[in-house]
Design a protein around this motif. Structure first.
Motif, PDB file in Angstrom:
ATOM      1  N   LYS A 107     -59.877   0.646 -35.904  1.00  0.00           N
ATOM      2  CA  LYS A 107     -60.950   0.841 -34.942  1.00  0.00           C
ATOM      3  C   LYS A 107     -61.852  -0.380 -35.034  1.00  0.00           C
ATOM      4  CE  LYS A 107     -64.625   4.069 -33.807  1.00  0.00           C
ATOM      5  NZ  LYS A 107     -65.755   3.236 -34.207  1.00  0.00           N
ATOM      6  N   ARG A 108     -62.114  -0.986 -33.894  1.00  0.00           N
ATOM      7  CA  ARG A 108     -62.934  -2.184 -33.909  1.00  0.00           C
ATOM      8  C   ARG A 108     -64.404  -1.817 -34.086  1.00  0.00           C
ATOM      9  NH1 ARG A 108     -60.912  -4.594 -29.492  1.00  0.00           N
ATOM     10  NH2 ARG A 108     -59.733  -6.256 -30.438  1.00  0.00           N
ATOM     11  N   GLU A 109     -65.036  -2.400 -35.090  1.00  0.00           N
ATOM     12  CA  GLU A 109     -66.464  -2.145 -35.292  1.00  0.00           C
ATOM     13  C   GLU A 109     -67.271  -3.051 -34.380  1.00  0.00           C
ATOM     14  OE1 GLU A 109     -67.387  -2.501 -39.523  1.00  0.00           O
ATOM     15  OE2 GLU A 109     -65.576  -1.343 -39.920  1.00  0.00           O
ATOM     16  N   VAL A 110     -68.249  -2.461 -33.695  1.00  0.00           N
ATOM     17  CA  VAL A 110     -69.075  -3.246 -32.772  1.00  0.00           C
ATOM     18  C   VAL A 110     -70.274  -3.795 -33.548  1.00  0.00           C
ATOM     19  CG1 VAL A 110     -70.424  -3.149 -30.639  1.00  0.00           C
ATOM     20  CG2 VAL A 110     -68.305  -1.844 -30.838  1.00  0.00           C
ATOM     21  N   ALA A 139     -69.422  -7.105 -27.341  1.00  0.00           N
ATOM     22  CA  ALA A 139     -69.667  -6.430 -26.060  1.00  0.00           C
ATOM     23  C   ALA A 139     -69.411  -4.923 -26.107  1.00  0.00           C
ATOM     24  CB  ALA A 139     -68.798  -7.068 -24.980  1.00  0.00           C
ATOM     25  N   GLY A 140     -68.655  -4.457 -27.069  1.00  0.00           N
ATOM     26  CA  GLY A 140     -68.320  -3.023 -27.076  1.00  0.00           C
ATOM     27  C   GLY A 140     -67.567  -2.660 -25.811  1.00  0.00           C
ATOM     28  N   GLU A 141     -68.096  -1.681 -25.063  1.00  0.00           N
ATOM     29  CA  GLU A 141     -67.417  -1.204 -23.845  1.00  0.00           C
ATOM     30  C   GLU A 141     -67.693  -2.086 -22.626  1.00  0.00           C
ATOM     31  OE1 GLU A 141     -65.939   2.496 -23.891  1.00  0.00           O
ATOM     32  OE2 GLU A 141     -65.685   1.317 -25.730  1.00  0.00           O
ATOM     33  N   ARG A 142     -68.678  -2.976 -22.739  1.00  0.00           N
ATOM     34  CA  ARG A 142     -69.137  -3.692 -21.538  1.00  0.00           C
ATOM     35  C   ARG A 142     -68.306  -4.934 -21.240  1.00  0.00           C
ATOM     36  NH1 ARG A 142     -73.533  -2.474 -24.605  1.00  0.00           N
ATOM     37  NH2 ARG A 142     -74.796  -0.751 -23.813  1.00  0.00           N
ATOM     38  N   VAL A 143     -67.003  -4.729 -21.029  1.00  0.00           N
ATOM     39  CA  VAL A 143     -66.100  -5.839 -20.755  1.00  0.00           C
ATOM     40  C   VAL A 143     -65.612  -5.747 -19.321  1.00  0.00           C
ATOM     41  CG1 VAL A 143     -63.930  -6.949 -21.430  1.00  0.00           C
ATOM     42  CG2 VAL A 143     -65.361  -5.838 -23.174  1.00  0.00           C
ATOM     43  N   PRO A 171     -78.086  -5.070 -25.066  1.00  0.00           N
ATOM     44  CA  PRO A 171     -76.692  -4.941 -24.613  1.00  0.00           C
ATOM     45  C   PRO A 171     -76.065  -6.295 -24.264  1.00  0.00           C
ATOM     46  CG  PRO A 171     -78.093  -3.326 -23.533  1.00  0.00           C
ATOM     47  CD  PRO A 171     -79.007  -4.252 -24.271  1.00  0.00           C
ATOM     48  N   VAL A 172     -74.772  -6.420 -24.582  1.00  0.00           N
ATOM     49  CA  VAL A 172     -74.018  -7.646 -24.295  1.00  0.00           C
ATOM     50  C   VAL A 172     -72.931  -7.324 -23.276  1.00  0.00           C
ATOM     51  CG1 VAL A 172     -72.475  -9.403 -25.268  1.00  0.00           C
ATOM     52  CG2 VAL A 172     -74.426  -8.585 -26.608  1.00  0.00           C
ATOM     53  N   TYR A 173     -72.843  -8.126 -22.211  1.00  0.00           N
ATOM     54  CA  TYR A 173     -71.819  -7.949 -21.172  1.00  0.00           C
ATOM     55  C   TYR A 173     -70.866  -9.123 -21.237  1.00  0.00           C
ATOM     56  CZ  TYR A 173     -74.939  -4.406 -19.256  1.00  0.00           C
ATOM     57  OH  TYR A 173     -75.716  -3.299 -19.093  1.00  0.00           O
ATOM     58  N   LEU A 174     -69.568  -8.825 -21.289  1.00  0.00           N
ATOM     59  CA  LEU A 174     -68.557  -9.885 -21.378  1.00  0.00           C
ATOM     60  C   LEU A 174     -67.754  -9.921 -20.083  1.00  0.00           C
ATOM     61  CD1 LEU A 174     -66.828 -11.947 -23.022  1.00  0.00           C
ATOM     62  CD2 LEU A 174     -65.552  -9.978 -23.926  1.00  0.00           C
ATOM     63  N   PHE A 175     -67.703 -11.095 -19.451  1.00  0.00           N
ATOM     64  CA  PHE A 175     -66.919 -11.272 -18.221  1.00  0.00           C
ATOM     65  C   PHE A 175     -65.735 -12.190 -18.506  1.00  0.00           C
ATOM     66  CE2 PHE A 175     -69.393  -9.258 -14.849  1.00  0.00           C
ATOM     67  CZ  PHE A 175     -70.606  -9.036 -15.481  1.00  0.00           C
ATOM     68  N   LEU A 176     -64.535 -11.689 -18.195  1.00  0.00           N
ATOM     69  CA  LEU A 176     -63.320 -12.462 -18.447  1.00  0.00           C
ATOM     70  C   LEU A 176     -62.637 -12.784 -17.116  1.00  0.00           C
ATOM     71  CD1 LEU A 176     -61.911 -10.170 -21.294  1.00  0.00           C
ATOM     72  CD2 LEU A 176     -63.184 -12.313 -21.595  1.00  0.00           C
ATOM     73  N   GLY A 177     -61.776 -13.790 -17.121  1.00  0.00           N
ATOM     74  CA  GLY A 177     -60.950 -14.069 -15.941  1.00  0.00           C
ATOM     75  C   GLY A 177     -61.498 -15.183 -15.078  1.00  0.00           C
ATOM     76  N   SER A 178     -60.718 -15.526 -14.046  1.00  0.00           N
ATOM     77  CA  SER A 178     -61.009 -16.743 -13.280  1.00  0.00           C
ATOM     78  C   SER A 178     -62.259 -16.616 -12.409  1.00  0.00           C
ATOM     79  CB  SER A 178     -59.801 -17.127 -12.429  1.00  0.00           C
ATOM     80  OG  SER A 178     -59.338 -15.984 -11.756  1.00  0.00           O
ATOM     81  N   ASN A 179     -62.678 -15.376 -12.089  1.00  0.00           N
ATOM     82  CA  ASN A 179     -63.887 -15.238 -11.273  1.00  0.00           C
ATOM     83  C   ASN A 179     -65.133 -14.908 -12.094  1.00  0.00           C
ATOM     84  OD1 ASN A 179     -62.985 -15.811  -8.682  1.00  0.00           O
ATOM     85  ND2 ASN A 179     -61.996 -13.795  -8.540  1.00  0.00           N
TER      86      ASN A 179
END
Ligand code: TXA
Ligand code: MG
Length: 313
Positions: free
Chosen positions: A209-212, A306-310, A218-226
């Motif tokens: 289980k990944r520990e946050v 980021a926890g769930e905020r991906v 809160p931290v928001y992580l944005f992935l990908g080309s956009n």
């Protein structure tokens, strides 16, 4: 607490402190470490307290040469292969322990985790002390690892005896692999890629289980080309609602952007510092642009932030 330079005077002073059972923070190639004499149980106890670390979570032991590994651990063929390939460097190997390692170091386990840092400062400390030191990250449990001595001082400066000034270049903690089972098991993703381990040894990934991390907002992580477009949209909307936004991105894209760089090396080396810098701006939220290159150790740390905020764009 003393602030020491990474020269021979500073190292000698630090060794003296370690000999007297003190706690010293120092740079390693991965992140800042907090060390003490591995055989001094009172010092190890104090280190657990300073880090607010549960006693059940064992400490990595740092060595400066191969003989020391044999003195504290049972080295099998698989271990030898990995040691030859990756020591010194950001790989921690879990062995069957020998009896001289105190139980408190291993949380009562009959296994010991060992690594040989690829950094002059801890290597000299261990060499001059003449015995291994523990090398956990120098943060309070749950916080991202510190990458600079100022962050160590902010977190635990009043509770340790000295900090040595220096640089960490990698930015992601060591990969941990347990070689006491067949196949060997990766217990923590980290700086060494699993594919690179597999060039030497068959390994499987342990599921965990990944520990946050605890971050101040809160931290928001944005992935990908956009990612950049989505971040600009999200950050502007948040700002319009009166929220203070700190952005961590590869380039300067928005007000209050902390730039971490575009290459994997730069990005990894800068990300933990960037998070602490962002926190110091006292924002309501932190937005992170993901890296271009996939590296499972780095991605693991970003998910912990980021926890769930991906958001995959
Ligand atoms: O790169 C690194 O490894 C850094 C630098 C400073 O050396 N250290 C580091 O230590 O990340 P720490 O304490 O933050 O993380 C150590 C990890 C923990 O997850 C712990 O559970 C695991 O190593 N570990 C330590 N001893 C172990 C053992 N005997 N068996 C299994 N896991 C162990
Ligand atoms: Mg840690």
């Amino acid at each position: 607490m003393e602030i020491l330079n990474a020269d021979s005077t500073g190292v000698e002073r630090a060794v003296r402190i370690l000999k007297n059972g003190g706690l010293v923070a120092f740079p390693t190639e991965t992140v800042y470490g907090l060390g003490c004499d591995v055989f001094n149980e009172d010092a190890v106890k104090r280190l657990f307290e300073v880090k607010k670390r549960p006693r059940s979570k064992p400490l990595i032991v740092g060595v400066s040469d191969m003989d020391e590994v044999h003195e504290i651990a049972e080295v099998n063929r698989d271990a030898e292969r990995l040691m030859n390939a990756f020591f010194p460097g950001p790989l921690t190997i879990v062995f069957k322990k020998r009896r001289n390692i105190p139980d408190i170091v291993t949380g009562g386990s009959d296994k010991v985790a060992v690594r040989m840092p690829d950094h002059e400062v801890p290597l000299k400390l261990i060499e001059k002390l003449g015995k291994p030191i523990v090398v956990p990250s120098a943060n309070i449990t749950g916080r991202p690892s510190p990458m600079s001595y100022t962050h160590v001082i902010e977190d635990i400066g009043d509770k340790i005896d000295a900090v040595i000034v220096g640089e960490c270049s990698v930015g992601i903690e060591s990969t941990i692999v347990d070689v006491t089972t067949k196949p060997a098991r990766v217990l923590r993703l980290g700086a060494v890629r699993v594919d690179d381990l597999r060039k030497h040894l068959d390994v499987v990934l342990e599921t965990w289980k990944r520990e946050v991390y605890f971050v101040s907002c809160p931290v928001y992580l944005f992935l990908g080309s956009n990612a950049v477009d989505r971040i600009l949209e999200f950050a502007s909307k948040s700002r319009d609602k009166g929220l203070k936004v700190a952005v961590i991105a590869k380039k300067d894209i928005f007000e209050n952007t902390i730039v971490v760089g575009t290459t994997l090396k730069e990005y990894s080396a800068n990300i933990f510092n960037a998070v602490r810098k962002a926190e110091s701006m006292k924002p309501d939220l932190i937005v992170i642009e993901g890296p271009d290159v996939e590296h499972e150790g780095l991605m693991d740390r970003l998910y912990r932030l980021a926890g769930e905020r991906v958001f995959k764009t």
